[in-house]
Design a protein around this motif. Sequence first.
Motif, mmCIF file in Angstrom:
data_model
loop_
_atom_site.group_PDB
_atom_site.id
_atom_site.type_symbol
_atom_site.label_atom_id
_atom_site.label_comp_id
_atom_site.label_asym_id
_atom_site.label_seq_id
_atom_site.Cartn_x
_atom_site.Cartn_y
_atom_site.Cartn_z
ATOM 1 N N MET A 1 0.813 -1.048 -0.103
ATOM 2 C CA MET A 1 0.038 0.055 0.195
ATOM 3 C C MET A 1 0.877 1.369 -0.045
ATOM 4 O O MET A 1 1.883 1.251 0.697
ATOM 5 N N ASP A 2 0.580 2.146 -0.731
ATOM 6 C CA ASP A 2 1.283 3.611 -0.985
ATOM 7 C C ASP A 2 1.042 4.234 0.724
ATOM 8 O O ASP A 2 -0.132 4.069 1.036
ATOM 9 N N LEU A 3 2.013 5.230 0.883
ATOM 10 C CA LEU A 3 1.641 5.685 2.140
ATOM 11 C C LEU A 3 0.873 6.917 1.923
ATOM 12 O O LEU A 3 0.129 7.247 2.956
ATOM 13 N N ARG A 12 -8.471 -0.023 1.877
ATOM 14 C CA ARG A 12 -8.604 0.722 3.437
ATOM 15 C C ARG A 12 -7.407 0.025 4.144
ATOM 16 O O ARG A 12 -7.436 -1.241 4.363
ATOM 17 N N LYS A 13 -7.222 0.943 5.005
ATOM 18 C CA LYS A 13 -6.060 0.425 5.982
ATOM 19 C C LYS A 13 -6.806 0.067 7.276
ATOM 20 O O LYS A 13 -7.596 0.782 7.730
ATOM 21 N N ARG A 19 -0.262 -4.575 14.005
ATOM 22 C CA ARG A 19 -0.310 -5.028 12.535
ATOM 23 C C ARG A 19 -1.112 -4.055 11.816
ATOM 24 O O ARG A 19 -2.207 -3.616 12.436
ATOM 25 N N VAL A 20 -0.759 -3.820 10.501
ATOM 26 C CA VAL A 20 -1.662 -2.892 9.625
ATOM 27 C C VAL A 20 -1.872 -3.805 8.507
ATOM 28 O O VAL A 20 -0.993 -4.686 7.955
#
Length: 70
Positions: A1-3, A12-13, A19-20
């Motif tokens: 995932m891009d920041l 969706r984060k 943990r992510v």
Amino acid sequence: MDLSSDEAGTVRKVVSGNRVYADRLKGLDLAAAHADGQMLFTLHATTCRARRGPRSGRRPDHLTPSPSSR
């Protein structure tokens, strides 16, 4: 995932403990997330040029490279 977040994002984060995770959204879930104004992101594979030929490494038109990646 891009920041950085992306208005046309599809991911969706999700934070669970330390943990992510990335939750890929489609269909009604994606439409609902956009309607709710949720912060969405783009999968890194969508924008990354690594291990791709010169024709397939093109970024989507709505994403511009960050100054640090030039």
